[in-house]
Design an enzyme around this catalytic site. Structure first.
Site, PDB file in Angstrom:
ATOM      1  N   SER A 121       8.915   2.514  -3.049  1.00  0.00           N
ATOM      2  CA  SER A 121      10.217   2.051  -2.575  1.00  0.00           C
ATOM      3  C   SER A 121      11.115   1.689  -3.749  1.00  0.00           C
ATOM      4  O   SER A 121      12.327   1.603  -3.591  1.00  0.00           O
ATOM      5  CB  SER A 121      10.085   0.781  -1.746  1.00  0.00           C
ATOM      6  OG  SER A 121       9.018   0.847  -0.886  1.00  0.00           O
ATOM      7  N   HIS A 142      10.190   9.400   0.026  1.00  0.00           N
ATOM      8  CA  HIS A 142      10.265   8.022   0.528  1.00  0.00           C
ATOM      9  C   HIS A 142      10.487   8.005   2.043  1.00  0.00           C
ATOM     10  O   HIS A 142      11.587   8.261   2.523  1.00  0.00           O
ATOM     11  CB  HIS A 142      11.405   7.283  -0.203  1.00  0.00           C
ATOM     12  CG  HIS A 142      11.454   5.822   0.103  1.00  0.00           C
ATOM     13  ND1 HIS A 142      12.624   5.123   0.183  1.00  0.00           N
ATOM     14  CD2 HIS A 142      10.473   4.923   0.356  1.00  0.00           C
ATOM     15  CE1 HIS A 142      12.358   3.856   0.474  1.00  0.00           C
ATOM     16  NE2 HIS A 142      11.061   3.718   0.577  1.00  0.00           N
ATOM     17  N   GLU A 154      13.756  10.226   1.993  1.00  0.00           N
ATOM     18  CA  GLU A 154      14.489  10.470   0.745  1.00  0.00           C
ATOM     19  C   GLU A 154      13.601  11.323  -0.163  1.00  0.00           C
ATOM     20  O   GLU A 154      12.479  10.912  -0.480  1.00  0.00           O
ATOM     21  CB  GLU A 154      14.842   9.137   0.073  1.00  0.00           C
ATOM     22  CG  GLU A 154      15.826   8.306   0.885  1.00  0.00           C
ATOM     23  CD  GLU A 154      16.117   6.928   0.297  1.00  0.00           C
ATOM     24  OE1 GLU A 154      17.266   6.472   0.400  1.00  0.00           O
ATOM     25  OE2 GLU A 154      15.200   6.301  -0.255  1.00  0.00           O
ATOM     26  N   ASN A 192      18.088   1.534   0.282  1.00  0.00           N
ATOM     27  CA  ASN A 192      17.889   0.147  -0.151  1.00  0.00           C
ATOM     28  C   ASN A 192      19.004  -0.338  -1.062  1.00  0.00           C
ATOM     29  O   ASN A 192      19.214  -1.534  -1.216  1.00  0.00           O
ATOM     30  CB  ASN A 192      16.529  -0.021  -0.831  1.00  0.00           C
ATOM     31  CG  ASN A 192      15.435  -0.156   0.210  1.00  0.00           C
ATOM     32  OD1 ASN A 192      15.697  -0.488   1.360  1.00  0.00           O
ATOM     33  ND2 ASN A 192      14.204   0.127  -0.182  1.00  0.00           N
TER      34      ASN A 192
HETATM   35  N1  LIG Z   1       5.661  -1.039   4.141  1.00  0.00           N
HETATM   36  C1  LIG Z   1       6.878  -0.544   4.084  1.00  0.00           C
HETATM   37  O1  LIG Z   1       7.782  -0.946   4.840  1.00  0.00           O
HETATM   38  C2  LIG Z   1       7.179   0.561   3.101  1.00  0.00           C
HETATM   39  C3  LIG Z   1       8.269   1.403   3.351  1.00  0.00           C
HETATM   40  C4  LIG Z   1       8.517   2.464   2.470  1.00  0.00           C
HETATM   41  C5  LIG Z   1       7.710   2.625   1.351  1.00  0.00           C
HETATM   42  N2  LIG Z   1       6.677   1.759   1.128  1.00  0.00           N
HETATM   43  C6  LIG Z   1       5.834   2.011  -0.066  1.00  0.00           C
HETATM   44  O2  LIG Z   1       4.649   2.673   0.352  1.00  0.00           O
HETATM   45  C7  LIG Z   1       3.548   2.301  -0.491  1.00  0.00           C
HETATM   46  C8  LIG Z   1       2.428   1.753   0.370  1.00  0.00           C
HETATM   47  O3  LIG Z   1       2.902   0.651   1.113  1.00  0.00           O
HETATM   48  P1  LIG Z   1       2.161   0.115   2.418  1.00  0.00           P
HETATM   49  O4  LIG Z   1       3.087  -0.840   3.057  1.00  0.00           O
HETATM   50  O5  LIG Z   1       1.612   1.251   3.186  1.00  0.00           O
HETATM   51  O6  LIG Z   1       0.956  -0.699   1.748  1.00  0.00           O
HETATM   52  P2  LIG Z   1      -0.400  -1.171   2.410  1.00  0.00           P
HETATM   53  O7  LIG Z   1      -0.822  -2.368   1.636  1.00  0.00           O
HETATM   54  O8  LIG Z   1      -0.281  -1.266   3.886  1.00  0.00           O
HETATM   55  O9  LIG Z   1      -1.397   0.031   2.103  1.00  0.00           O
HETATM   56  C9  LIG Z   1      -1.832   0.402   0.840  1.00  0.00           C
HETATM   57  C10 LIG Z   1      -3.165   1.120   0.995  1.00  0.00           C
HETATM   58  O10 LIG Z   1      -3.506   1.683  -0.254  1.00  0.00           O
HETATM   59  C11 LIG Z   1      -4.890   1.506  -0.460  1.00  0.00           C
HETATM   60  N3  LIG Z   1      -5.124   1.536  -1.903  1.00  0.00           N
HETATM   61  C12 LIG Z   1      -4.688   0.652  -2.830  1.00  0.00           C
HETATM   62  N4  LIG Z   1      -5.060   1.059  -4.059  1.00  0.00           N
HETATM   63  C13 LIG Z   1      -5.744   2.229  -3.879  1.00  0.00           C
HETATM   64  C14 LIG Z   1      -6.379   3.125  -4.776  1.00  0.00           C
HETATM   65  N5  LIG Z   1      -6.369   2.897  -6.088  1.00  0.00           N
HETATM   66  N6  LIG Z   1      -6.976   4.224  -4.258  1.00  0.00           N
HETATM   67  C15 LIG Z   1      -6.951   4.453  -2.921  1.00  0.00           C
HETATM   68  N7  LIG Z   1      -6.368   3.633  -2.034  1.00  0.00           N
HETATM   69  C16 LIG Z   1      -5.778   2.538  -2.526  1.00  0.00           C
HETATM   70  C17 LIG Z   1      -5.244   0.182   0.191  1.00  0.00           C
HETATM   71  O11 LIG Z   1      -6.576   0.143   0.575  1.00  0.00           O
HETATM   72  C18 LIG Z   1      -4.309   0.183   1.400  1.00  0.00           C
HETATM   73  O12 LIG Z   1      -4.975   0.713   2.521  1.00  0.00           O
HETATM   74  C19 LIG Z   1       4.115   1.315  -1.500  1.00  0.00           C
HETATM   75  O13 LIG Z   1       4.467   2.015  -2.651  1.00  0.00           O
HETATM   76  C20 LIG Z   1       5.354   0.764  -0.794  1.00  0.00           C
HETATM   77  O14 LIG Z   1       6.338   0.313  -1.703  1.00  0.00           O
HETATM   78  C21 LIG Z   1       6.373   0.746   1.975  1.00  0.00           C
END
Ligand SMILES: NC(=O)c1ccc[n+]([C@@H]2O[C@H](COP(=O)([O-])OP(=O)(O)OC[C@H]3O[C@@H](n4cnc5c(N)ncnc54)[C@H](O)[C@@H]3O)[C@@H](O)[C@H]2O)c1
Length: 510
Positions: A121, A142, A154, A192
């Site tokens: 993000s 994204h 995006e 954002n």
């Molecule tokens: N949550 C949101 O609203 C949102 C929206 C858009 C983008 N994002 C981006 O998406 C990405 C993930 O966010 P999320 O909310 O899904 O996070 P989350 O914490 O729900 O999930 C992350 C997952 O990654 C896994 N993980 C972490 N390190 C790892 C590794 N080294 N190898 C394999 N798996 C690994 C964890 O076990 C977890 O299941 C981030 O970069 C975040 O900025 C989030």
């Protein structure tokens, strides 16, 4: 290598985003390997996708067969080596540059030739590509939360991303049923970044003691047709998350005052009043009810019928009120703008101006008249049922109720806030247009992508540039100039793109 619907896709990270993205791809009929190495993460993701799909079946949105095929298309994995034959790998792990890069390097070792797309993000795609063997293969993709529902994606290029890959992934994302837009890697990308003023102006209006949360929210909902007001949206997103995004954007743009975070929001975060998730934020949440929502400062009408009004000059966007007044049996005398080129509605010795970035009190001072008021812009005066006003600090108290009476005669309720420049909607929209224009000036994206992005990621009823076309660029320029004059704050400085556009074709992309 061309990636298409037959290519094998991998996803690293089966959290909220990774599992949602897997569902999107699988529902389009494409196979996807979903990998996560944390205990139980994969099983959780598979269960949650199954629950989502069961809900869709029970609502009749998909068939049981579609559900079964979708689930079969998601191949769960706890071994990163299973991704070795993937053509495209989407990374959705923790938001940390070093951890993401470590995984990218591992993937470069495991896979022969792979495109890696980060769902970050906030991290620069150019920075993520730095030091990798094939920086040209690193891009951003994204999705918005919840990925299966939000349409926008995006597609982000870093400085070294291959243009053909970007185009290829854009087309692929369309095949998945999403609305892609091209974006150059820059802090906040499109959504954002451009959404910041939606929260910032509302917080400022509140901080200055001009209106309550509920009044601001109602004004934005009813005058702008936004599904949610800024305060209820901040409560939904979480004040901690919303504040963190603003702070990170502010710092990424070298403390540009356009993105300055709000002290009041920081106070809420420090108090643990994070919004819906803590049952208390700007509003209180009790049994799924939002308490405080009706704390709106409405004006009671005078009940003294208004039979005629004078309209001097063009009211611009608000000209459509004139037929409504006429239909309501009010005699409307349309006159030329007066010698000072002021345009306003006059009745009962009250002069009512369309907001333009000055306080009503400033106009009072210029005209040497007390009974001056202003009203806010509205996305559609014919269908909206409220109008927001402010009266001059010098005005007699009763004028608000006369204005409320005038609007009541065309079936509209009147919301009042303390006198302020550009009230609520006008300042919000002008700042959204300014930020959108700035993103285009900085070559981050084009105009049409801005509107597509804001409509599909955050459900704006129309995009900032459509608003700009409605309002007219001269009006926006005048309002921003007045705001900058008033606040003496670089936050309101006008982007050169608006000035250029006003000097040339004057309209955006139509
Ligand atoms: N949550 C949101 O609203 C949102 C929206 C858009 C983008 N994002 C981006 O998406 C990405 C993930 O966010 P999320 O909310 O899904 O996070 P989350 O914490 O729900 O999930 C992350 C997952 O990654 C896994 N993980 C972490 N390190 C790892 C590794 N080294 N190898 C394999 N798996 C690994 C964890 O076990 C977890 O299941 C981030 O970069 C975040 O900025 C989030």
């Amino acid at each position: 290598m061309k990636i298409d619907s037959n290519s094998l896709i991998g996803i690293v990270g089966a959290g909220i985003m990774g599992r949602g993205i897997a569902q999107v791809i699988a529902r389009s009929g494409q196979k996807v390997i979903l990998y996560d190495n944390f205990d139980g993460a994969i099983q959780n993701a598979m269960n949650s996708n199954e629950e989502d799909l069961n809900t869709l079946v029970s609502k009749g949105k998909i068939s049981k067969e579609q559900k079964d095929t979708t689930l079969l298309n998601i191949i769960p994995s706890i071994n990163i080596k299973d991704l070795s034959s993937c053509d495209l790998i989407i990374e959705a792990i923790i938001e940390n540059k070093d951890i993401k890069q470590k995984i990218f390097k591992e993937l470069e070792e495991i896979c022969e030739d792979v495109i890696i797309a980060s769902n970050t993000s906030s991290i620069s795609i150019s920075a993520l590509a730095n030091g990798l063997k094939k920086p040209q293969n690193i891009i951003g993709i994204h999705f918005f939360n919840p990925a299966p529902i939000m349409k926008l994606v995006e597609v982000i290029s870093g400085l070294q991303s291959d243009k053909n890959i970007i185009k290829n992934i854009y087309d692929l994302v369309s095949l998945w049923g999403k609305k892609p837009v091209y974006v150059k890697s820059s802090p906040g990308f499109i959504v954002n970044r451009i959404a910041r003023p939606f929260y910032a102006e509302a917080l400022r209006v509140y901080e200055e003691g001009l209106a309550s949360f509920a009044t601001i929210d109602e004004s934005i909902r009813s005058s702008g047709a936004f599904k949610m007001g800024p305060f209820e949206l901040m409560d939904l997103i979480g004040n901690d998350t919303n504040y963190a995004v603003t702070l990170s954007t502010f710092n990424s743009y070298y403390q540009d005052p356009r993105f300055k975070p709000s002290l009041i929001q920081e106070e809420f975060v420090q108090a643990g009043l994070l919004g819906k998730k803590t049952n208390k934020g700007f509003y209180t949440y009790l049994n799924n009810k939002q308490i405080g929502r009706n704390d709106i400062t409405k004006v009671e009408a005078s009940k003294q019928n208004i039979s005629e009004i004078y309209v001097y000059g063009s009211l611009g966007l608000a000209n459509c009120l004139i037929p409504l007044f006429k239909q309501a049996g009010i005699k409307v005398h349309e006159k030329k703008a007066n010698a000072y080129n002021y345009t306003y509605i006059e009745f009962n010795k009250i002069k009512l101006f369309l907001a333009n970035g000055k306080m009503a009190s400033q106009i009072s001072k210029e005209l040497k008249e007390k009974n001056i008021a202003q009203f806010d812009i509205n996305i559609d005066y014919t269908s909206s049922n409220t109008i927001t006003i402010a009266t001059s600090l010098l005005a007699q108290k009763h004028i608000a109720s006369h204005i409320a009476q005038l609007f009541l005669q065309i079936n509209k309720q009147t919301i009042i806030i303390k006198d302020s420049p550009a009230l609520i909607m006008l300042r919000t929209i002008c700042m959204l247009v300014n930020e959108a224009s700035c993103a285009v000036t900085n070559n981050v994206c084009d105009e049409i992508s801005v509107d597509i992005a804001m409509q599909n990621a955050v459900n704006y009823p129309i995009g900032p540039f459509k608003w700009a076309n409605k309002l007219g660029l001269d009006f926006i320029l005048q309002t921003l100039n007045n705001l900058e004059d008033f606040y003496k704050d670089g936050r309101y400085r006008i982007d050169r793109g608006i000035i250029e556009k006003s000097m040339t074709q004057g309209l955006y992309y139509e």
